[in-house]
Each structure stands twice: as structure tokens, then as C-alpha cells.
Write a protein that holds these residues in place. Structure first.
Motif, PDB file in Angstrom:
ATOM      1  N   GLU A 163       9.441  32.294  16.650  1.00 13.05           N
ATOM      2  CA  GLU A 163      10.097  31.429  17.627  1.00 13.05           C
ATOM      3  C   GLU A 163       9.689  29.977  17.389  1.00 13.05           C
ATOM      4  OE1 GLU A 163       9.195  32.692  21.566  1.00 13.05           O
ATOM      5  OE2 GLU A 163       9.861  34.769  21.250  1.00 13.05           O
ATOM      6  N   ALA A 164      10.577  29.062  17.771  1.00 13.58           N
ATOM      7  CA  ALA A 164      10.271  27.633  17.690  1.00 13.58           C
ATOM      8  C   ALA A 164       9.558  27.201  18.970  1.00 13.58           C
ATOM      9  CB  ALA A 164      11.544  26.827  17.495  1.00 13.58           C
ATOM     10  N   HIS A 165       8.550  26.359  18.812  1.00 19.65           N
ATOM     11  CA  HIS A 165       7.777  25.895  19.965  1.00 19.65           C
ATOM     12  C   HIS A 165       7.403  24.431  19.776  1.00 19.65           C
ATOM     13  CE1 HIS A 165       6.988  29.941  21.654  1.00 19.65           C
ATOM     14  NE2 HIS A 165       6.911  30.324  20.394  1.00 19.65           N
ATOM     15  N   THR A 166       7.240  23.751  20.903  1.00 20.11           N
ATOM     16  CA  THR A 166       6.612  22.434  20.920  1.00 20.11           C
ATOM     17  C   THR A 166       5.382  22.539  21.803  1.00 20.11           C
ATOM     18  OG1 THR A 166       8.718  21.279  20.624  1.00 20.11           O
ATOM     19  CG2 THR A 166       6.866  19.998  21.469  1.00 20.11           C
ATOM     20  N   ILE A 167       4.222  22.333  21.213  1.00 18.21           N
ATOM     21  CA  ILE A 167       2.953  22.456  21.928  1.00 18.21           C
ATOM     22  C   ILE A 167       2.390  21.055  22.143  1.00 18.21           C
ATOM     23  CG2 ILE A 167       0.669  23.509  21.951  1.00 18.21           C
ATOM     24  CD1 ILE A 167       2.878  25.564  21.864  1.00 18.21           C
TER      25      ILE A 167
END
Length: 575
Positions: free
Chosen positions: A362-366
């Protein structure tokens, strides 16, 4: 005198090249010795071919292994240096790298491209009819351009550029020595596993049999530290060709280095135990297939294959054997045992930990604490779900780690876990302070001793400065305001010469570093093609021998990656 005679036979070409089955041997040294083998570990990539030893000498002839044509030429200060690519009529690509120079019309074509670009660095592809060659033609001469001491780096690829193991395709070298085991590692897979009562890796040293018998409960995997050697005449150590793990004579896992793809070369960090290596424990091959690791070295073994579970092994003592082999068929074995010892009716519960905030696939922005920075993860970034955390530290507490001319332009961020590699590069973006020298800033990583420049991709619209990283750690934005240093300038100012001298200098930069395209040398206002050696930090220009008599003014300009510029000039006379 007898030793000298043997040395000459060993080091010099004999006129009869080593046999290469249907191919011509690529290098005029006989017998051939290697300094590195195929698919060995390099930071962030596999070693793609064989490194042939040239005994610290340059200028040995390199031959076309088969009929074909020169399909690519390149030159650069780093990496492969000067390299030539030969596409053969039987559908392969042979690569010769770190060359001193090309031969004949190949050298002429390279110089034409450098003149056209007005720089040393170039990379061109050529059509089949441009430079045809025949088997046995001399196409280049061995050297030391790019990185490393003099040697020939030779690759044998498919037409899709996947490197193949040359030792299996007609380029075998004499080798009668088996691989050598150094140690094994036993590593818990999760927080519930215990090895000798502790939830941490255990390293056991041994070359053929390990007498210590550890007690294990839970899921774990085996790692092995093993090297190979070609001959007692040289001391170079290589990686193995195949490693296989047996339990009670039943194969549980294997890894075999026949070929790989450049698309997955970063995933070598999951084949080597990244965590142990990062902590200075050595280089261990992990004997299981990491989830979502797609390097073609596992056959049809599924993800997770090789992980051992004591619940399935059963209570009691279990015997294991590791077999390592090289491409010549020499094998070595290492035996060890474990005791499965779990509490009766135990139902281990993992300690409370941070739940994963980044899921594999999955794509994430942390975001970091206070949203100072963020990580951009794509669907391909992770092998497994990961709990990523960060701590923000005031930069003032780290001020003594910076050399003169550098200043922090952000807080320091410590991202965890720092011992898990990414499957693909991940973009780390910092918000920057517009009141600081942003265009002289970059993202740096602390390597335990110093700050290392990563990159400085500036996005003015977003107000961010970014770099690509392959694992977490300690990062900060740092401004580099100190220009590079130019020293050891030659020729001496005002000196007169009968024959034109070379223009030389030493260039150093202790912060963001220097890229070869940002070095410019001029003679009477005309740009010259300069050659930069980043290992010696030196740059030089060879002037034509027919330079007319008179005064010549020269100028050296260098700009570091932060945009700081230095310049020095001088003059000489010819008569």
C-alpha cells in the motif's frame, strides 16, 4: 631467480589465452584470477560480473568474445569508468568496464562524442552497422577508471540486460578450493521467539561443526557467513554460488546465484542480514526468502520459505547441515544442532508494541513529529508491514558534529526502525526554513561518524527539500556554505615549457561533494575536456603536443552540490 621466473609466467600474457568454450577469452592474462565473483554483495546492489585481476597493472588487451557489434560506449569519473558493450550474434551482451582506453575506431568514436558534448562523461548507444567486430578483435585495454584498483570488470548479459553468471557460460576459471564457513546466526522472527532465553540473534562460530547447542522456542531463521577462494596463490575472497540448508537430510531452503535483474538489485539488502551488518556483526546470508523479495535466486520457493517453526519441528534435538558450493562444484558443509525447548502448554503472547502504520503493498505518507518531514511510501516500498516512528531532536544538541562552514537548517529526526531495508527507494521530504540558505542545503544522513550528503531535490511550490533513502536512520537538512578547495595547482604560475604541460589540481569538499560535470577548466577562454578522479580528488587536462609558442592563461572552476563555487587561475608560456 626461480621465483622471479615463476612471477613472470604468472603475471604476463603468454600468447595462449585461457579456454572459454565457444567464446574467446576476454582478457590477455593467463591463467586468470578473480578479485570478485558474480552476485557478491555491494551496498544497494549485486556485483554484476567477474573482476579479473591485472596485478596492479593497466593496458592488457581486451578481446571481443564473439562476432557482433559495439552497441554502447560510456565514460564517467565514477562507477564503471570507461566501458564498452558488445552485443554478440548469438544474443548476449558482454560488458568490459574500468578500461584504460578503447581500441581503434571505438576510441575515435568516444573522442568524437566527448568533443561534441565538451565533457569527459558520455553514454551513447550505437546501431548494429556502426562498429561491427569479429571474435578475437582487440576492442579495449584494461585500466582503473571509475572505482577501484586496476582490474577488468567483465559481465555476460541477456539481451534484456539481466546479468548472467559468466562462470556458468563458458568463462570458468581454475578453482579447486571449497568455500569456507565462518559462523552462523540464529535470528528470532518475532517478539515471542526465544533463543537461549532471549529474544535476539545468536551468533555461533565454526567452520565445519558447531558444538554449542542452543535452545530455541518459536519461529526463527538461520543465517550463514561464508566466503570462497579460487587459489592459494591469491588472498581474495568471494561470495558462494549456492547455499542449501538441510534438516535431518531434508532440504529446507536454497539460494543459487545464476542471474539477477537490475529491477530488483536493491533487494540484495534482504538477502544479506541488513540488521546484523548495520551493527557491525559481519555479512550473513539469510537462509529464507523474504516476503515480496523477487530476486530470481530462489527457484520456485514461495515467500517465507526457510523460516523454521519449533512447533512444527517438535520437541527434542534437531540436526541441521548447511552446504555451500562454488561454480566449479567445490563444496563445504557445516553441521549444527538445536534443542527445541518450550514451556509445556505455552501460548506465547507478543509484548505490546507500536501497531504497524505502513502496510506492505500500500502507498502511505508518514509524517514525523511536528510534521517537520514526511516519508512517501509506494506500493512497492515495503517487504512487510512496519511500525515507523520518529523522534525530533533540537539541532543545537548536535552542533559539535558539524565541520566549519555547515549549519543545521532543520531539527534532527531519528526515524525507526533503522535496521530494516526498504524494498524500493523511499522519498524523504523536509519542510525548509525560507530564511536559511535553502539552495545551499541538502538532506544529510548521520552514518555514526559524520553527516553524509544524500540529495537536495528542491520543490519551491511545496516548500520541501528531498532525497531518496533505502533505510531509516538519523536525518537532517544541513546548509553547506563552504566552497570547495583547489590545491596543488599545476603548472606553476608563469613557468615556461618546451612542450605543453598538463593542467592539474586537487579538488576537495568535505560536505556536499563534487560532481564531475561541475568542474570546468579553460585555456585562453576555451573550455577543455577534463578528467576527474574522485578517489584521488584530482583533475587534469592533457594539452595537445603541437600547441603554438606563446602565453597561455588557464582557469579552474569547481562548484559543489550545494552551489558553492571556487576558482583559481594561472598562466604558463610555451616556446
Amino acid at each position: 631467480m626461480r621465483y622471479l621466473w615463476f612471477t613472470l609466467l604468472l603475471f604476463l600474457p603468454t600468447g595462449i589465452l585461457w579456454s572459454a568454450e565457444n567464446y574467446h577469452w576476454p582478457l590477455d592474462i593467463n591463467p586468470p584470477y578473480l578479485t570478485s565473483s558474480f552476485a557478491e554483495y555491494r551496498p544497494r546492489h549485486f556485483h554484476a560480473g567477474l573482476d579479473f585481476k591485472t596485478w596492479n597493472q593497466e593496458g592488457f588487451a581486451c578481446y571481443a568474445i564473439a562476432d557482433g557489434y559495439i552497441s554502447r560506449l560510456r565514460a564517467a569519473a565514477t562507477g564503471y569508468g570507461k566501458a564498452v558493450y558488445l552485443t554478440t550474434t548469438d544474443g548476449h551482451i558482454a560488458v568490459y568496464a574500468h578500461l584504460q582506453r578503447f581500441a581503434g575506431v571505438i576510441e575515435e568514436r568516444a573522442k568524437q562524442e566527448q568533443q561534441r558534448l565538451q565533457r569527459y562523461r558520455f553514454d551513447i548507444t550505437l546501431p548494429p552497422n556502426a562498429i561491427p567486430v569479429q571474435k578475437g578483435d582487440i576492442i579495449a585495454f584494461s585500466g582503473s577508471t571509475g572505482i577501484g584498483a586496476p582490474h577488468l570488470h567483465f559481465e555476460f548479459r541477456k539481451l534484456n540486460d539481466n546479468p548472467l553468471n559468466p562462470l556458468l557460460h563458458g568463462f570458468a576459471v581454475p578453482d579447486s578450493i571449497a568455500p569456507n564457513f565462518l559462523a552462523i546466526s540464529l535470528t528470532p522472527v518475532d517478539e515471542t521467539t526465544t533463543i537461549n532465553g532471549q529474544n535476539r540473534p545468536l551468533i555461533l562460530w565454526g567452520s565445519d561443526k558447531i558444538r554449542t547447542i542452543p535452545e530455541i522456542c518459536g519461529k526463527f531463521f538461520v543465517g550463514v557467513r561464508v566466503t570462497d577462494q579460487q587459489s592459494n596463490a591469491i588472498h581474495n575472497r568471494y561470495g558462494p554460488y549456492r547455499i542449501e540448508l538441510f534438516q535431518e537430510n531434508q532440504s529446507r531452503f536454497f539460494i543459487q546465484f545464476d542471474e539477477f535483474s537490475y529491477d530488483t538489485t536493491l533487494q540484495i539488502e534482504s538477502i544479506i542480514d541488513f540488521s546484523l551488518q548495520r551493527r557491525g556483526k559481519g555479512r550473513y546470508y539469510r537462509l529464507f526468502r523474504e516476503y515480496r523479495c523477487d530476486v530470481p535466486v530462489f527457484g520456485d520457493q514461495p515467500y517465507g520459505h526457510g523460516i523454521l517453526d519449533t512447533r512444527k519441528l517438535g520437541a527434542g534435538r534437531h540436526s541441521f547441515r548447511i552446504v555451500a558450493s562454488d561454480a566449479s562444484g567445490n563444496t563445504a558443509t557445516l553441521d549444527f544442532k538445536i534443542d527445541v525447548s518450550c514451556p509445556v502448554d505455552s501460548n506465547p503472547v507478543a509484548p505490546v508494541a507500536n501497531p504497524p502504520n505502513a502496510r506492505a503493498g500500500e502507498a502511505h505518507t508518514i509524517f514525523s513529529a511536528n510534521h517537520t518531514a514526511r516519508l512517501h511510501l509506494t506500493e512497492g516500498s515495503l517487504y512487510r508491514d512496519l511500525a515507523i516512528t520518529s523522534i525530533e531532536i533540537p539541532a543545537s544538541s548536535w552542533s559539535d558534529t558539524l565541520p566549519r562552514g555547515m549549519q543545521f537548517a532543520s531539527p534532527i529526526l531519528q526515524w525507526s526502525p533503522d535496521d530494516v531495508p526498504f524494498r524500493e527507494y523511499v522519498r524523504l521530504s523536509f519542510r525548509y526554513d525560507p530564511h536559511l540558505p535553502v539552495r545551499q542545503s541538502g538532506v544529510y544522513q548521520w552514518d555514526g561518524k559524520q553527516w553524509r550528503f544524500e540529495n537536495n531535490i528542491l520543490n519551491v511550490l511545496e516548500g520541501t527539500i528531498s532525497a531518496s533513502i533505502y533505510h531509516l536512520g538519523t536525518f537532517a537538512v544541513i546548509a553547506d556554505t563552504l566552497p570547495p578547495q583547489i590545491s596543488h595547482l599545476s603548472p606553476p604560475n608563469g613557468k615556461t615549457f618546451r612542450t605543453p604541460p598538463s593542467i592539474r589540481a586537487v579538488l576537495t569538499d568535505n560536505a556536499s561533494g563534487i560532481f564531475e560535470d561541475d568542474i570546468h577548466i579553460y585555456l585562453n577562454g576555451k573550455k577543455q575536456i577534463s578528467i576527474y578522479d574522485p578517489e584521488s580528488h584530482s583533475v587534469h587536462v592533457s594539452l595537445p603536443p603541437d600547441l603554438p609558442p606563446g602565453r597561455y592563461d588557464f582557469q579552474i572552476q569547481v562548484t559543489d552540490r550545494a552551489g558553492n563555487r571556487a576558482e583559481k587561475s594561472g598562466y604558463f608560456q610555451c616556446h
